[in-house]
Design an enzyme around this catalytic site. Structure first.
Site, PDB file in Angstrom:
ATOM      1  N   HIS A 144       4.790   8.116   3.753  1.00  0.00           N
ATOM      2  CA  HIS A 144       3.827   7.028   3.556  1.00  0.00           C
ATOM      3  C   HIS A 144       2.501   7.562   3.013  1.00  0.00           C
ATOM      4  O   HIS A 144       1.520   7.644   3.734  1.00  0.00           O
ATOM      5  CB  HIS A 144       3.639   6.293   4.895  1.00  0.00           C
ATOM      6  CG  HIS A 144       2.731   5.110   4.847  1.00  0.00           C
ATOM      7  ND1 HIS A 144       2.509   4.369   3.698  1.00  0.00           N
ATOM      8  CD2 HIS A 144       1.979   4.533   5.814  1.00  0.00           C
ATOM      9  CE1 HIS A 144       1.655   3.391   3.981  1.00  0.00           C
ATOM     10  NE2 HIS A 144       1.307   3.475   5.233  1.00  0.00           N
ATOM     11  N   CYS A 194      -3.541   0.382   3.260  1.00  0.00           N
ATOM     12  CA  CYS A 194      -2.155   0.765   2.964  1.00  0.00           C
ATOM     13  C   CYS A 194      -1.500  -0.179   1.955  1.00  0.00           C
ATOM     14  O   CYS A 194      -0.398   0.097   1.486  1.00  0.00           O
ATOM     15  CB  CYS A 194      -1.336   0.806   4.242  1.00  0.00           C
ATOM     16  SG  CYS A 194      -2.309   1.266   5.680  1.00  0.00           S
TER      17      CYS A 194
END
Ligand SMILES: [Zn+2]
Lengths: 130, 387
Positions: free
Chosen positions: B334, B85
């Site tokens: 996200h 991420c």
């Protein structure tokens, strides 16, 4: 995933064998092959852990990953072993509401999960309240 | 080392973009950044693209070539950067280093993830590969589960409450309402969060960031050159990156991310700023607990007081340190590889005074904080409005 990937870690997973640095005496589980403190002067050897420790944190898993659906809800915990290292493991043989931080636990050998319907069954360590 | 400035930024809409392909998303964000910079694409010298797992999400590797190709930028060098991420934040960092070193002048930092071409459970499984497959995933730990272990311990040590966690989600959804690119432009209440279904206790569905498609792009140039191209200079004042153990259980602490503290320390030092100089921050709220730990680890409050700071409204727009004005990962969405660059896009818009209804008055210095996995990689940037 191929069977060798699981087979090669069997001694560690079935018997809780980690490593110990002969230079600084630090014990590692999961096993490490370079001691982060001693690096090139470290001397890592297999080391069998006793399988007793206490719960540092826990969570009840309601949304389980593939291969673990039939076990949900189950308790996952970070356990600090008496020899020092910490590991992540399931806490079994208890109701989800029973587990608390600080509880004493001991290792048990269990079936972990299965890859697909015909895939290999994995075994390894879980812990139960002591 | 040369000073580096951001001369253009662009973002796609974040959400479930079923009608837009991976390559179209990248071109859209890139095109907006080029337009924003007001330069010709032919001036681009190099590209860095953050992407966690196109291989798992769209069964396509070698996306660097794909992007250079379809952007019409052959033979400009393009490099994919991966740190779960934190891929986007690292791509931005690599682009900064490339410009600062003098090797390249105009450099693109992009990030992209196309997550909804697979089923939600497949996407969840792909994300779980950011954790240690041998010693976390093997035993049944999930990605939300690892953060839940941190949340439980944080509650135990500091008395942080589920309601305080919920307030992070409520605030970020509120901010997202003012962001036209955000995935969720709807308000939620503390009760909504507390009544949502349990995922890994104490985390519930509305404590978790969603699965999102999206791309983001920033264009960098040496500050001297940037002065000739843009009116409002946004300087990259500090960059910091730190690594930590891939498994949570191998760390001394479960109530914070040591790599955040380290990366922030490096970035603050390089930018010659203190934590009190920061006017706003985009932090990595993949889960509500993540934001609470981030604001503590970055130094906005003492360890253990992040819940209270949130409850008091200090992290809201208008508070003493607005956090995630964009809506954050929680409200804006996200798309993992895009997130780190999207954070930069928000801070640049804030520092230019172009953030519309979510504008932080007089913002001069902003920070981005991007985390890979459970904190095995953290990257922090400090951006500053220049003269
Ligand atoms: Zn040693």
């Amino acid at each position: 995933m191929g069977v060798p990937r699981f087979w090669r870690e069997i001694p560690n997973r079935y018997n809780l064998i980690g490593t110990r640095c002969g230079t600084c005496n630090k014990i590692f589980f999961p096993p490490r092959y370079i001691c982060p403190s001693c690096r090139r002067t470290g001397k890592l050897e297999p080391y069998k852990l006793g399988g007793k420790g206490k719960i540092v944190s826990y969570t009840v898993t309601y949304v389980a990953p593939n291969g673990f659906e039939d076990q949900a809800p189950y308790v996952m915990a970070i356990i600090e072993l008496d020899e020092g290292p910490k590991l992540t493991a399931q806490v079994t043989d208890c109701s989800p509401g029973q587990v608390r931080i600080g509880d004493r636990v001991e290792m048990v050998f269990r079936r972990m999960g299965q890859e697909g319907e015909d895939g290999p069954i994995y075994y390894g360590y879980k812990f139960r309240l002591a | 080392m040369r000073k580096v400035a951001v001369i253009g930024v662009g973002l796609t809409k974040f959400g479930e973009l079923w009608d837009v392909s991976f390559r179209r998303m990248m071109l859209e964000a890139g095109g907006r950044a080029i337009e924003d910079a007001g330069i010709d694409g032919g001036r681009i010298d190099a590209m860095y693209v953050g992407n966690m797992s196109a291989g798992q999400f769209i069964r396509q590797e070698h996306i660097a070539s794909l992007i250079a190709d379809h952007a019409g930028l052959i033979p400009v060098p393009c490099t994919r950067v991966e740190a779960a991420c934190a891929s986007g934040g690292l791509a931005f960092r690599q682009a900064v280093i490339a410009v600062a070193s003098g090797i390249h002048d105009i450099v693109v930092a992009a990030g992209i993830e196309k997550m909804t071409d697979v089923l939600a459970e497949q996407a969840t499984e792909a994300l779980a590969t950011a954790a240690d497959q041998e010693w976390e995933a093997y035993v049944g730990a999930t990605f939300p589960g690892v953060y839940a272990l941190m949340a439980r311990r944080h509650m135990y040590e500091f008395g942080t409450t589920e309601e305080q966690l919920a307030r992070v989600a409520v605030k970020n959804h509120h901010n997202a309402c003012f962001n036209p690119c955000a995935q969720y432009q709807t308000e939620i209440t503390v009760e909504d969060v507390l009544n949502s279904s349990p995922v890994c206790s104490p985390l519930r569905l509305l404590d978790c960031s969603p699965i999102t498609d999206g791309a983001a792009c920033a264009i960098l140039a040496p500050a001297d050159l940037a002065r000739k191209i843009t009116d409002t200079q946004i300087l990259v004042a500090g960059v910091g990156q730190a690594s930590d153990t891939i498994s949570l259980h191998d760390r001394q602490t479960l109530t914070g991310l040591p790599a955040t503290t380290k990366a922030a320390e490096i970035a603050y030092k390089m930018a010659e700023v203190g934590v009190r100089d920061i006017d706003l921050a985009e932090v990595h709220d993949c889960f509500t607990i993540s934001e609470i730990m981030a604001i503590e680890d970055l130094g906005f409050c003492k360890k253990g007081e992040g819940g209270k700071l949130t409850e008091q409204g200090e992290t809201a727009i208008g508070g003493s340190i607005p956090v995630n004005t964009s809506g954050g990962l929680k409200g804006k969405g996200h798309p993992v590889g895009a997130t780190g660059v999207a954070q930069v896009v928000e801070v640049v818009q804030q520092l230019r005074g172009e953030a519309g209804k979510r504008q932080v008055d007089g913002a001069e210095i902003g920070l981005t904080h991007n985390v890979g996995g459970s904190g095995g990689t953290v990257v922090v940037h400090v951006l500053r409005r220049g003269g």
